[in-house]
Design an enzyme around this catalytic site. Structure first.
Site, mmCIF file in Angstrom:
data_model
loop_
_atom_site.group_PDB
_atom_site.id
_atom_site.type_symbol
_atom_site.label_atom_id
_atom_site.label_comp_id
_atom_site.label_asym_id
_atom_site.label_seq_id
_atom_site.Cartn_x
_atom_site.Cartn_y
_atom_site.Cartn_z
ATOM 1 N N MET A 255 -3.459 -7.028 -7.387
ATOM 2 C CA MET A 255 -2.815 -8.093 -8.149
ATOM 3 C C MET A 255 -3.801 -9.002 -8.879
ATOM 4 O O MET A 255 -3.538 -10.175 -9.078
ATOM 5 C CB MET A 255 -1.925 -8.927 -7.218
ATOM 6 C CG MET A 255 -0.830 -8.126 -6.547
ATOM 7 S SD MET A 255 0.040 -7.037 -7.699
ATOM 8 C CE MET A 255 1.245 -8.151 -8.333
ATOM 9 N N GLY B 144 0.773 -1.236 0.000
ATOM 10 C CA GLY B 144 0.000 0.000 0.000
ATOM 11 C C GLY B 144 0.803 1.284 0.000
ATOM 12 O O GLY B 144 0.294 2.336 0.393
ATOM 13 N N SER B 145 2.053 1.252 -0.444
ATOM 14 C CA SER B 145 2.843 2.500 -0.428
ATOM 15 C C SER B 145 2.331 3.495 -1.468
ATOM 16 O O SER B 145 2.402 4.705 -1.254
ATOM 17 C CB SER B 145 4.331 2.213 -0.632
ATOM 18 O OG SER B 145 4.599 1.815 -1.958
ATOM 19 N N ASN B 146 1.761 3.017 -2.557
ATOM 20 C CA ASN B 146 1.173 3.949 -3.539
ATOM 21 C C ASN B 146 -0.125 4.539 -3.002
ATOM 22 O O ASN B 146 -0.422 5.714 -3.205
ATOM 23 C CB ASN B 146 0.948 3.257 -4.887
ATOM 24 C CG ASN B 146 2.233 3.150 -5.689
ATOM 25 O OD1 ASN B 146 2.711 4.140 -6.209
ATOM 26 N ND2 ASN B 146 2.799 1.970 -5.738
ATOM 27 N N HIS C 110 2.224 0.626 -12.959
ATOM 28 C CA HIS C 110 3.018 -0.567 -13.232
ATOM 29 C C HIS C 110 4.499 -0.187 -13.165
ATOM 30 O O HIS C 110 4.889 0.849 -13.716
ATOM 31 C CB HIS C 110 2.658 -1.106 -14.627
ATOM 32 C CG HIS C 110 3.411 -2.335 -14.999
ATOM 33 N ND1 HIS C 110 3.086 -3.584 -14.511
ATOM 34 C CD2 HIS C 110 4.493 -2.510 -15.788
ATOM 35 C CE1 HIS C 110 3.948 -4.479 -14.996
ATOM 36 N NE2 HIS C 110 4.809 -3.843 -15.776
ATOM 37 N N ASN D 76 -4.072 2.292 -13.547
ATOM 38 C CA ASN D 76 -3.179 1.335 -12.894
ATOM 39 C C ASN D 76 -1.763 1.876 -12.931
ATOM 40 O O ASN D 76 -1.375 2.568 -13.874
ATOM 41 C CB ASN D 76 -3.227 -0.007 -13.634
ATOM 42 C CG ASN D 76 -2.306 -1.053 -13.020
ATOM 43 O OD1 ASN D 76 -2.335 -1.277 -11.815
ATOM 44 N ND2 ASN D 76 -1.466 -1.665 -13.851
ATOM 45 N N LYS E 196 -16.024 -14.751 -11.131
ATOM 46 C CA LYS E 196 -15.395 -13.426 -11.206
ATOM 47 C C LYS E 196 -16.455 -12.333 -11.289
ATOM 48 O O LYS E 196 -16.315 -11.261 -10.704
ATOM 49 C CB LYS E 196 -14.481 -13.363 -12.433
ATOM 50 C CG LYS E 196 -13.738 -12.047 -12.570
ATOM 51 C CD LYS E 196 -12.570 -12.159 -13.527
ATOM 52 C CE LYS E 196 -11.787 -10.865 -13.561
ATOM 53 N NZ LYS E 196 -10.397 -11.059 -13.937
HETATM 54 C C1 GRF Z 1 4.139 -1.342 -7.036
HETATM 55 O O1 GRF Z 1 5.453 -1.566 -7.494
HETATM 56 C C2 GRF Z 1 3.204 -1.246 -8.209
HETATM 57 O O2 GRF Z 1 3.774 -0.624 -9.337
HETATM 58 C C3 GRF Z 1 2.950 -2.701 -8.509
HETATM 59 O O3 GRF Z 1 2.915 -3.358 -7.250
HETATM 60 C C4 GRF Z 1 3.611 -2.568 -6.305
HETATM 61 C C5 GRF Z 1 2.629 -2.189 -5.248
HETATM 62 O O4 GRF Z 1 3.290 -1.550 -4.236
HETATM 63 N N1 GRF Z 1 1.703 -2.852 -9.198
HETATM 64 P P1 GRF Z 1 2.405 -0.871 -3.072
HETATM 65 O O5 GRF Z 1 1.430 -1.940 -2.575
HETATM 66 O O6 GRF Z 1 1.687 0.311 -3.651
HETATM 67 O O7 GRF Z 1 3.446 -0.502 -2.043
#
Ligand code: GRF
Length: 202
Positions: free
Chosen positions: A89, A11-13, A108, A106, A64
């Protein structure tokens, strides 16, 4: 504007978006977080900020479609304007794509179209590229394949490991996700073919 953030892990993003939204001039706030993983640390981050968080586990649904219907229902109940996949994911299917057309983005950790899929940072490192980075794109029915909104590049050093490269990319991800959400929510753009054409010079 109201963001719904889908997570699966650290969850850092998500945290970067939460921190950015504390600036009253930032045009978005995270109003709901949904995780498919009950042990995602992202859940703790949402709770700490008193942001409603829901765990929706795929195995609790017979298919789904039903799984995504549940997610759609939560996002719509929170009147979300933009859905952000931040370390989510799972592959987004028709139910969510149709409910939020060109309103799901998204992030990536590679310069798409290079290195789609899992462990993108390690793929780039193994390939031996000298520049890598991250991409924010609109989500379409493919994997990491939708129209690109923004990218940030980082150098790859000869003494890098997949981990040191991933960390360098992650720092840029946190900036890219914040600026891309703002761009999509505040700037005029057109999607022409695969190209996201923003009206302002940038
Ligand atoms: C990030 O590197 C993102 O680009 C990829 O998975 C990672 C998620 O990191 N999809 P976080 O959970 O946001 O820390």
């Amino acid at each position: 504007k109201r963001l719904g953030v889908l997570v699966s892990g650290r969850g850092s993003n998500l945290q970067a978006l939460i921190d950015a939204s504390k600036d009253k001039d930032y045009p978005a706030e995270v109003v709901v977080v949904i995780s498919n993983n009950p042990s995602a640390y992202a859940i703790e981050r949402a709770k700490r900020e008193n942001i409603p968080v829901f765990v929706v586990e795929r195995e609790n649904y017979k298919n789904k479609k039903e799984y995504e219907e549940k997610i759609k229902e939560i996002l719509q109940s929170f009147r979300v304007d933009l859905v952000v996949l931040a370390g989510y994911m799972k592959i987004v299917g028709k139910t969510l794509l149709e409910a939020f057309p060109n309103r799901i983005i998204n992030i990536h950790p590679s310069l798409l179209p290079s290195f789609p899929g899992l462990e993108a940072q390690k793929q780039a490192w193994e390939y031996g590229v000298k520049i890598s980075g991250c991409t924010v794109h609109f989500v379409d029915e493919g994997i990491d394949s939708g129209p690109i909104i923004g990218q940030r590049a980082v150098p790859v050093y000869d003494d890098d490991t997949p981990e040191t490269l991933a960390e360098r990319i992650l720092q840029e991800e946190h900036k890219l996700i914040v600026e891309s959400v703002k761009k999509v929510l505040t700037e005029e753009y057109e999607i022409i073919g695969r190209r996201v054409v923003f009206k302002k010079r940038g």
